[in-house]
Design an enzyme around this catalytic site. Sequence first.
Site: not given
Ligand code: NAD
Length: 555
Positions: A306, A340, A439
């Site tokens: 997501e 999000c 975004e």
């Molecule tokens: P992010 O992608 O920076 O991080 C998400 C997770 O992924 C974190 O735990 C991070 O440490 C990990 N991560 C980062 N690089 C990685 C890699 N190479 N391999 C594995 N894991 C890795 O996102 P964020 O800043 O924590 O959250 C914000 C984003 O999440 C926004 O884009 C938002 O729209 C989205 N979001 C979507 C929903 C939904 O239901 N659609 C809900 C909440 C947040």
Amino acid sequence: MLGIRRLLLTCRPGFRLQHTAIAVKNEPILEFKQGSSERQALKEALNEQKGQTLEVPCVIGGESVWTNEIQYQLCPFNHSHKVAKFCYADKDLINKAINAALSAHREWDLKPVEDRAQIFFKAADLISGSRRAELLARTMIGQGKTVIQAEIDAAAELIDFFRFNAKHALELQHEQPISEPPSTNSTLYRSLEGFVAAVSPFNFTAIGGNLAGAPALMGNVVVWKPSDTAMAASYTVYKILLEAGLPPNVIQFVPSDGPLFGETITESEHLAGINFTGSVPTFKHLWKLVSKKLDKYRTFPRLSGECGGKNFHFVHKSADIGSVVNGTIRSAFEYGGQKCSACSRMYVPDSLWPEIKKNLLEEQKKIKVGNPVDDFETFFSAVIDNKSFARIKKWIEHAQSSPNLTIISGGKYDDKIGYFVEPSIIETKDPQDPIMKEEIFGPIVTVYVYPETEYQEILHLIDTSTPYGLTGSVFAQDKNVIAEASKILRYSAGNFYINDKSTGSVVAQQPFGGARISGTNDKAGGPHYILRWTSPQSVKETHVPLTKWRYPYMD
Ligand code: NAD
């Protein structure tokens, strides 16, 4: 949750189950009014955690483990406060976590679903009761949420995820095939074979609990990598699950560097699934890693992601102006636009714009941005960290330098004490400006004012001008326009609102998720979500001996 046990079912091959719905209701959202007991409990928890640093180890094979790679989670609205001290697991430790999880798999998967469900009902009860204030305070201080934003996330949504998923898992046992004599057929809802990696974002405590919890409920073992900036609340959720009876090896709690975690889990032949919520680039990266290494795996890993959105509010000339203004203030600015589903682009007819603009600017001035712990009148607080602050600042600079864009309110920022950004409203002359497509994840909404008669073109523009498809709203009183907009925007939003804001989905009421690049649309909070975490086995048992191999027509 009394009575659940009595409703539990036995699922034997050949036994056709009667469908019994299990009654679960949404957790009531508490109001925290002056003098209420919940307000008192929350204040005490906030006082207790004020200035404290929670020690958060990796928990692997049931043991707390510390490495030398120490990290800190900082309070967004007061970055001198270290909310949590934690450490990154290295590659060996991540592999150890995978092995510890795998060692628990068979026993956990064979445990009756009723027993697994009980643990999640119990965890929900703990959060609803004795652990509520503590978890809310961790979410407020650690992720910068206001009282109500913490309550709808860390209490209501997480409780609902645990209870409704458990209900759906139990009811799923009733979904059985037909049987024709002399055989009986049944479906066993096995877990996936291997381990599931859960990778969670910072912005919802509930999402972390669900990403790790839902696969575990379905009999999977999980290696959970929480977000660095939601560490204290994630660890609290993990401890609550253990307290509720989750066996220690079922979920491994593995704080780690994102890229290292991604590299390491995708190296394992036992990777059975990734349950991810976060940004599009991270999910694409994980998907590419899996496809590159596809020949390694014993099973095709299930990828559920997501991701982000570029959520819209479309306003028709027949719209109710109060709903537009109040809905936009809430959707664009609550939790600093770090949802999000936050409204980030808005399309307003020229005939209504003067009044909507006047009201939006008036309301914007009343918004208090500050410390949500010391001042309960705060509407939203600082954005999560310095990276986020820098990204949002760039968008404001883009607005300041672009001839197409005018900042009509807000636009200031200050990171001396916390990562504060004013609620900002921008007007654009160009609906294709990058600010209308990408975004931002901060308290910024951009408005495009269109000629009132051209609303159909605008609906097509909304549908085609971004690659996202998460949430969106149509504000109109004219029923024909609503019908027309619903058709044109059919694929533009997985969660589509009519005369309501684009945020605020509730578990079991508006299952959540979007398609296009917003994700795999698995609808967390809905009955189908748990199907992603089961690999059913069809069983046919024949009760009479087979006496010949020839068919009658052959005689
Ligand atoms: P992010 O992608 O920076 O991080 C998400 C997770 O992924 C974190 O735990 C991070 O440490 C990990 N991560 C980062 N690089 C990685 C890699 N190479 N391999 C594995 N894991 C890795 O996102 P964020 O800043 O924590 O959250 C914000 C984003 O999440 C926004 O884009 C938002 O729209 C989205 N979001 C979507 C929903 C939904 O239901 N659609 C809900 C909440 C947040």
